[in-house]
Design a protein around this motif. Structure first.
Motif, PDB file in Angstrom:
ATOM      1  N   GLU A   4       0.774  -1.056  -0.114  1.00 58.22           N
ATOM      2  CA  GLU A   4      -0.036   0.147  -0.063  1.00 58.22           C
ATOM      3  C   GLU A   4       0.966   1.418   0.029  1.00 58.22           C
ATOM      4  N   TRP A   5       0.319   2.413  -0.423  1.00 55.88           N
ATOM      5  CA  TRP A   5       1.092   3.434  -0.449  1.00 55.88           C
ATOM      6  C   TRP A   5       1.023   4.157   1.008  1.00 55.88           C
ATOM      7  N   LYS A   6       2.265   4.057   1.396  1.00 59.01           N
ATOM      8  CA  LYS A   6       2.474   4.610   3.143  1.00 59.01           C
ATOM      9  C   LYS A   6       3.397   6.080   2.872  1.00 59.01           C
ATOM     10  N   PHE A   7       2.474   7.016   3.688  1.00 58.21           N
ATOM     11  CA  PHE A   7       3.172   8.411   3.592  1.00 58.21           C
ATOM     12  C   PHE A   7       3.677   8.421   5.123  1.00 58.21           C
ATOM     13  N   LEU A   8       4.993   8.525   4.971  1.00 56.68           N
ATOM     14  CA  LEU A   8       5.711   8.292   6.209  1.00 56.68           C
ATOM     15  C   LEU A   8       6.204   9.869   6.715  1.00 56.68           C
ATOM     16  N   THR A   9       6.489   9.827   7.984  1.00 53.20           N
ATOM     17  CA  THR A   9       6.941  11.118   8.653  1.00 53.20           C
ATOM     18  C   THR A   9       8.688  11.200   8.406  1.00 53.20           C
ATOM     19  N   SER A  10       9.079  12.343   8.507  1.00 55.86           N
ATOM     20  CA  SER A  10      10.698  12.611   8.133  1.00 55.86           C
ATOM     21  C   SER A  10      11.774  11.597   8.823  1.00 55.86           C
ATOM     22  N   TYR A 164       6.066   3.855 -10.228  1.00 59.89           N
ATOM     23  CA  TYR A 164       6.061   5.459  -9.970  1.00 59.89           C
ATOM     24  C   TYR A 164       4.976   5.737 -10.841  1.00 59.89           C
ATOM     25  N   MET A 165       4.941   5.209 -11.978  1.00 59.86           N
ATOM     26  CA  MET A 165       3.839   5.880 -13.007  1.00 59.86           C
ATOM     27  C   MET A 165       2.433   5.299 -12.454  1.00 59.86           C
ATOM     28  N   SER A 170      -2.560   7.107 -10.015  1.00 60.10           N
ATOM     29  CA  SER A 170      -3.610   6.857  -9.030  1.00 60.10           C
ATOM     30  C   SER A 170      -3.769   7.944  -8.099  1.00 60.10           C
ATOM     31  N   PHE A 171      -2.705   8.979  -8.164  1.00 61.57           N
ATOM     32  CA  PHE A 171      -2.958  10.078  -6.867  1.00 61.57           C
ATOM     33  C   PHE A 171      -2.975  11.385  -8.031  1.00 61.57           C
ATOM     34  N   SER A 172      -3.199  11.151  -9.178  1.00 64.16           N
ATOM     35  CA  SER A 172      -3.494  12.467 -10.032  1.00 64.16           C
ATOM     36  C   SER A 172      -2.101  13.448  -9.859  1.00 64.16           C
ATOM     37  N   ARG A 173      -1.083  12.861  -9.999  1.00 65.57           N
ATOM     38  CA  ARG A 173       0.306  13.589  -9.934  1.00 65.57           C
ATOM     39  C   ARG A 173       1.187  13.590 -11.169  1.00 65.57           C
ATOM     40  N   LEU A 174       0.364  13.633 -12.282  1.00 67.15           N
ATOM     41  CA  LEU A 174       1.209  13.527 -13.434  1.00 67.15           C
ATOM     42  C   LEU A 174       1.956  14.716 -13.821  1.00 67.15           C
TER      43      LEU A 174
END
Length: 501
Positions: A4-10, A164-165, A170-174
């Motif tokens: 899954e896409w995990k958004f981590l802390t610094s 990465y594509m 998936s997150f509309s970051r093209l």
């Protein structure tokens, strides 16, 4: 195993970065152990120990078979496939280990593990260089491992790119695709794909020239692109750049004159070796890269050395006239017959690889077809000098080919060799060159390989035999099929000399 896409802390990102760097270092270490350490062994005190007869077999398995092949029988391309797949599997395991369930971790791991392979792939690609493992393994094996190393690198980068594509879509970051670092990564990936695609065109008219020009143009650009992509790749880029610079500085070409001699089906090139030039150029076996500016300023062509003439201080290579560059060479030879042209010559390395391959074997069969006859006869004479029992099988369309290619400044073609000649086109017609074949076992038609090889291979004095073959793909396949019946059931080693022309 799910990701899954995990958004981590610094802090978590810093820990992940430490793990990624360790994966890259492990990937680099693997390539050093498999590809670069064998390069250094001949120049260390260990070389003296490994030259002793009782440890030659150990040296053969450790340093000349290539990575991960020590436990495999010599089944040629099958062994190479298995070794390459095992190498790829280890890298894939390094990339995937302990990454779940973080998809970013996996994608980044693919990239860093791939980037750490750059030094090895470049070193394997420098086949005529001082830093190339081909100096130990020989041209043929070094070339194949370069191709497989590059393919594995592209596969890993494909996982990085596709991952990465998927994230960007998936997150509309093209929109991030137009950032400088991302553009550099995209160009690096597609550059490697283009280089790989030209390699798949092997055998087609003009394919080699296109392949080499693409590599000359793209390969130097790849390192700056990787350097600009992310800072974590820069140590591996710098290591690769150092190898590249060392190769350029330490291995300069020999600028000399060439004498071109045209023949009906091939061109003979005599390379003048001036006094004082390194002894590495004064051998009747091995390989050279050759560039003739009058024909093409941008490409170098690999050739097997057919012979070395001490009297004239010249190397001879022979080039079959097929089309493209070889046709242009034949035309130039007719124009310049009797005159010299300027050429640049590089030694490839691995000059002694074929000799070392069968250092402890006394019974040798060398098969040459067409211009490969020059290789078989010259290497055969070297083996005779070393006291081995050598049988040479020459397959040619005419007696002219055998006389010119196999002569090597001897009074007759065979010299001290036990040579059997198969003429496939003359059908018994005597030609003006026939006199030079007196005393040889001359037959007409194509050889029955089982009959031709069985006596030597199965009757080897020490139970070991070495078979070297240099010629067209069809001949190599025929010999390989026959040898497949004996390899594994007896101690037989097979050598395919793949760059005779």
């Amino acid at each position: 195993m799910s990701y899954e896409w995990k958004f981590l802390t610094s802090e978590e990102k810093a820990i992940r970065r430490t793990h990624l760097d360790w994966k890259g270092q492990q990937s680099l270490l693997l390539s050093v152990l498999c590809f670069l350490i064998p390069l250094a062994v001949p120049y260390t005190p260990l070389a003296e120990y490994l030259s002793r007869p009782q440890v030659r077999t150990t040296r053969y398995w450790l340093f000349q078979r290539g990575p991960f092949l020590a436990f495999l029988p010599d089944h040629g391309s099958i062994g190479l496939w298995m070794g390459a797949l095992l190498y790829a599997a280890v890298l894939l395991w390094l990339a995937m280990k302990n990454t779940a369930p973080d998809a970013f971790f996996l994608i980044k791991a693919f990239g860093i593990v791939a980037g750490a392979q750059l030094p090895a792939v470049y070193a394997l690609g420098m086949k005529n260089g001082i830093v190339s493992p081909a100096r130990v393994w020989g041209w043929e094996r070094g070339t194949k491992w370069h191709m497989w190393g590059a393919r594995i690198l592209v596969w890993l980068l494909a996982g990085h790119f596709v991952g990465y594509m998927i994230f960007f879509v998936s997150f509309s970051r093209l929109g991030r695709l137009v950032k400088l670092d991302i553009i550099a990564g995209e160009l690096a990936f597609f550059s490697m794909v283009v280089m790989g695609a030209t390699g798949l065109m092997n055998g087609r008219p003009g394919a080699y020239r296109l392949f080499q020009k693409i590599h000359i143009l793209v390969a130097p650009c790849l390192l700056p692109l990787c350097y600009l992509h992310v800072s974590h790749l820069r140590p591996y880029v710098l290591i690769t750049a150092v190898l590249y610079i060392l190769d350029t500085v330490l291995h300069r070409p020999l600028l000399t004159t060439l004498t071109l001699v045209p023949h009906r089906t091939f061109t003979e090139i005599n390379i003048n070796i001036p006094p004082g030039v390194s002894e590495i150029y004064r051998r009747g076996y091995g390989h050279v890269f050759l560039r003739i500016p009058e024909l093409d300023n941008g490409t170098k062509h690999p050739f097997t050395i057919a012979s070395y003439s001490p009297l004239e201080s010249s190397l001879k290579v022979t080039v079959r006239t097929k089309g493209g560059w070889t046709k242009e060479l034949a035309h130039l030879a007719r124009e310049k017959e009797g005159r010299r042209v300027v050429g640049k010559v590089w030694t490839i390395g691995g000059e002694e690889a074929v000799v070392e391959e069968c250092a402890a074997i006394n019974d040798v069969v060398l098969i040459g077809a067409g211009v490969g006859i020059g290789w078989a006869s010259s290497v055969g004479r070297e083996f005779v000098r070393l006291g081995k029992h050598v049988k040479v099988i020459a397959v040619a369309k005419s007696s002219e080919e055998v006389a010119v290619l196999g002569g090597a400044d001897a009074e007759d073609v065979s010299g001290a060799l036990d040579m059997c000649v198969y003429l496939t086109a003359e059908l018994g017609i005597v030609t003006e060159m026939e006199g030079k074949l007196r005393g040889l076992d001359v037959r007409y038609g194509r050889p029955d390989w089982e009959e031709a090889l069985a006596q030597v291979v199965l009757g080897a004095r020490d139970g070991e035999a070495f078979v070297g073959v240099c010629g067209p793909a069809g001949l190599v396949k025929g010999v390989s099929r026959t040898m497949g019946r004996w390899v594994g059931s007896s101690n037989v080693r097979v050598w395919n000399e793949g760059y005779s022309d």
